[in-house]
Design a protein around this motif. Structure first.
Motif, PDB file in Angstrom:
ATOM      1  N   GLY A 401      13.606  27.300  13.248  1.00  0.00           N
ATOM      2  CA  GLY A 401      13.875  28.597  12.643  1.00  0.00           C
ATOM      3  C   GLY A 401      12.637  29.473  12.642  1.00  0.00           C
ATOM      4  N   ASN A 402      12.185  29.820  11.462  1.00  0.00           N
ATOM      5  CA  ASN A 402      11.020  30.682  11.338  1.00  0.00           C
ATOM      6  C   ASN A 402       9.726  29.888  11.507  1.00  0.00           C
ATOM      7  OD1 ASN A 402      12.820  32.745  10.749  1.00  0.00           O
ATOM      8  ND2 ASN A 402      12.761  32.279   8.557  1.00  0.00           N
ATOM      9  N   ALA A 403       8.622  30.609  11.668  1.00  0.00           N
ATOM     10  CA  ALA A 403       7.316  29.980  11.842  1.00  0.00           C
ATOM     11  C   ALA A 403       6.246  30.967  11.410  1.00  0.00           C
ATOM     12  CB  ALA A 403       7.106  29.566  13.301  1.00  0.00           C
ATOM     13  N   GLY A 404       5.065  30.453  11.115  1.00  0.00           N
ATOM     14  CA  GLY A 404       3.995  31.363  10.717  1.00  0.00           C
ATOM     15  C   GLY A 404       2.663  30.664  10.542  1.00  0.00           C
ATOM     16  N   LEU A 451      -6.336  27.593   8.868  1.00  0.00           N
ATOM     17  CA  LEU A 451      -5.234  28.117   8.083  1.00  0.00           C
ATOM     18  C   LEU A 451      -3.994  27.250   8.305  1.00  0.00           C
ATOM     19  CD1 LEU A 451      -5.703  31.889   9.032  1.00  0.00           C
ATOM     20  CD2 LEU A 451      -6.683  30.673   7.071  1.00  0.00           C
ATOM     21  N   PRO A 452      -3.128  27.129   7.297  1.00  0.00           N
ATOM     22  CA  PRO A 452      -1.919  26.323   7.481  1.00  0.00           C
ATOM     23  C   PRO A 452      -0.944  26.980   8.454  1.00  0.00           C
ATOM     24  CG  PRO A 452      -1.913  27.387   5.323  1.00  0.00           C
ATOM     25  CD  PRO A 452      -3.262  27.639   5.922  1.00  0.00           C
ATOM     26  N   MET A 453      -0.427  26.173   9.377  1.00  0.00           N
ATOM     27  CA  MET A 453       0.585  26.610  10.358  1.00  0.00           C
ATOM     28  C   MET A 453       1.886  25.892  10.019  1.00  0.00           C
ATOM     29  SD  MET A 453       0.605  25.884  14.467  1.00  0.00           S
ATOM     30  CE  MET A 453      -0.420  27.297  14.898  1.00  0.00           C
ATOM     31  N   TRP A 454       3.022  26.590  10.150  1.00  0.00           N
ATOM     32  CA  TRP A 454       4.286  25.979   9.735  1.00  0.00           C
ATOM     33  C   TRP A 454       5.447  26.434  10.613  1.00  0.00           C
ATOM     34  CZ3 TRP A 454       8.228  29.274   8.101  1.00  0.00           C
ATOM     35  CH2 TRP A 454       7.837  30.579   7.797  1.00  0.00           C
ATOM     36  N   ILE A 455       6.481  25.586  10.624  1.00  0.00           N
ATOM     37  CA  ILE A 455       7.754  25.927  11.250  1.00  0.00           C
ATOM     38  C   ILE A 455       8.872  25.454  10.325  1.00  0.00           C
ATOM     39  CG2 ILE A 455       6.890  25.763  13.616  1.00  0.00           C
ATOM     40  CD1 ILE A 455       8.336  23.058  13.837  1.00  0.00           C
ATOM     41  N   GLU A 456      10.075  25.969  10.552  1.00  0.00           N
ATOM     42  CA  GLU A 456      11.257  25.498   9.845  1.00  0.00           C
ATOM     43  C   GLU A 456      12.153  24.733  10.813  1.00  0.00           C
ATOM     44  OE1 GLU A 456      12.020  28.680   6.246  1.00  0.00           O
ATOM     45  OE2 GLU A 456      12.830  29.141   8.222  1.00  0.00           O
ATOM     46  N   LEU A 457      12.706  23.632  10.331  1.00  0.00           N
ATOM     47  CA  LEU A 457      13.620  22.806  11.123  1.00  0.00           C
ATOM     48  C   LEU A 457      14.950  22.678  10.383  1.00  0.00           C
ATOM     49  CD1 LEU A 457      11.159  19.928  12.073  1.00  0.00           C
ATOM     50  CD2 LEU A 457      12.017  21.701  13.615  1.00  0.00           C
TER      51      LEU A 457
END
Length: 473
Positions: A401-404, A451-457
């Motif tokens: 889904g989203n990421a940032g 910095l923290p990197m993230w994605i949605e699954l």
């Protein structure tokens, strides 16, 4: 939601304690609102249906964060508010891979306490020995009501034939120059163009040039070399005594090994500088295997070559494992995430990450800025393995889904344009003065230089499953 009960202002608190608690609470509110906005803005113009699903927690937020030297007593160690800020950031995700966690786990345990020990837990490796290992741990910290540890964890160890080497392979050199005798009439240069660059009037090799030596080539071994006869070698005997000399070499030479001096060897096979950590989890319908890494950094040509070799060997190892897992369970998915020390998205280190079936989701690839504090490097990444066969035979699949990438320095420990009146820098001036370190650098030892990197699954595939059942013959 983190627990900040120790911030409650009490009647007997000294004035400076009350002021500290008030300021910390204000910063936490600012940070919390910024994270909520950052995650919401990442959705862009998504459909109302998808937004509803997301609000219903049908998506898992997976993050990676290198928390610089967490924790070291260098420059005084982390302040208590720093641990609050770190806990607040982690609380906005469901599972976070942490790198650079040090031997002393007191700060990590404090963060878990703030998050709520009944709601959060962590899994950690032992420290990695050796100078390049830096006594670091790999850690997964996760929200127990969102993610379940499925009982398998281990560190990645390479087979002997797959050990990390530099681009030249295992070699030796003689400081006084190799003493080589070639057969007559031999031309050493291979056919085709030799890649060269010109610098200051000199023609230099652009990369390593490997030239197969013709049969009959003789090389005088450098001083300090040794002859090694393996145990069990049959030895020649004369007059009841072992006879090891030049005259008897035909008897033992087929078994003999030659060992050059260790300090003249390069490209010796190595394990990873910091052992990658592989753990199995499940969230909702989604089963997945996470491997977190902190790839060797190094400097210069040799350091960069080893960095790239670690990435390449890692993806090859994991692709074999992923292929095996896929054959037995097509709904168990492989992810690799962490600090790869990737130079940039057009660099060979980026290409190596994308080898062997792994790829970074498009949502992350589209983010123009980097994941380091300066926002100019692609060090940190999250990638997943895709089977070579088209489609997916099971009910679940990888749906990103989203990421940032969240830049917390715009809200805490601000500097420059983010701190127009210099309030944060002035507030910590005494700390930086004590430790004789520029504020901009000192703050990275409070938070991090990453910095923290993230994605949605997506984790809920119930509708897909029911639709497939209802449509079946």
């Amino acid at each position: 939601m983190p627990v900040y009960s120790s911030l409650r202002i009490r009647e007997n608190d000294a004035g400076h304690i009350k002021a500290w608690k008030k300021r910390t609470a204000e910063k936490l509110l600012l940070l919390r609102a910024a994270l909520d906005t950052h995650i919401a803005d990442a959705s862009g113009e998504e459909s109302a249906e998808r937004a509803c699903e997301r609000n219903g927690r049908q998506w898992l937020r997976l993050a990676t964060w290198n928390i610089r030297e967490f924790d070291t007593l260098k420059y005084g160690g982390r302040l208590k508010e720093s641990l609050y800020f770190i806990a607040e950031i982690i609380s906005h995700f469901d599972i976070v891979a942490l790198q650079e966690v040090r031997e002393d786990l007191a700060c990590l345990q404090s963060v878990v306490q703030f998050l709520g020990q009944h709601e959060w837990d962590y899994i950690a490796t032992d420290v990695t020995e050796g100078s390049s290992g830096n006594r670091e741990r790999m850690v997964f910290i996760y929200q127990k009501n969102r993610v379940r540890f499925t009982s398998i964890a281990g560190e990645v160890m390479l087979d002997k034939g797959d050990l990390v080497t530099d681009s030249s392979g295992l070699c030796f050199r003689d400081a006084s120059g190799l003493k080589v005798e070639f057969p007559e009439g031999v031309t050493l240069l291979p056919s085709g163009d030799v890649p060269v660059i010109k610098r200051k009037g000199k023609v230099l090799l652009e990369d390593d040039l490997v030239i197969p030596l013709p049969a009959g080539t003789r090389i005088v071994l450098p001083e300090g070399s040794s002859l090694v006869l393996p145990g069990g070698t049959q030895l020649p005997v004369e007059n009841g005594q072992v006879a090891l000399d030049a005259a008897s070499h035909q008897a033992w030479s087929p078994h003999a090994l030659v060992r050059p001096p260790y300090d003249l060897l390069s490209g010796i096979g190595l394990q990873f500088a910091r052992s990658p950590f592989l753990v199995t989890f499940q969230a909702g319908w989604l089963k997945f295997i996470l491997c977190t890494v902190h790839i060797y950094y190094g400097t210069g040509k040799e350091g960069l070559a080893r960095r790239n070799e670690e990435i390449r060997k890692l993806t090859r190892f994991l692709s074999r494992r992923a292929e095996s897992e896929h054959d037995s369970d097509a709904e168990n998915f492989f992810f690799v995430l962490g600090d790869f020390n990737i130079v940039g998205k057009k660099h060979v280190t980026w290409e190596s990450l994308h080898s062997n079936g792994f790829r970074v989701p498009e949502q992350l690839q589209k983010i123009p800025a980097g994941s380091n504090a300066a926002r100019d490097k692609a060090y940190d990444q999250i990638a997943f393995w895709q089977p070579t066969a088209a489609g997916h035979p099971g009910t679940t699949f990888i749906d990103v889904g989203n990421a940032g990438i969240f830049d917390y320095f715009k809200y805490v420990f601000r500097w420059g344009d983010d701190d127009h009146d210099g309030e944060d820098e002035r507030y910590y001036a005494e700390k930086t003065k004590t430790h004789k370190l520029a504020y901009k650098e000192w703050r990275t030892y409070q938070m991090s230089d990453h910095l923290p990197m993230w994605i949605e699954l997506r984790t809920d595939f119930g509708t897909d499953y029911l639709s497939a059942v209802s449509a079946s013959d």
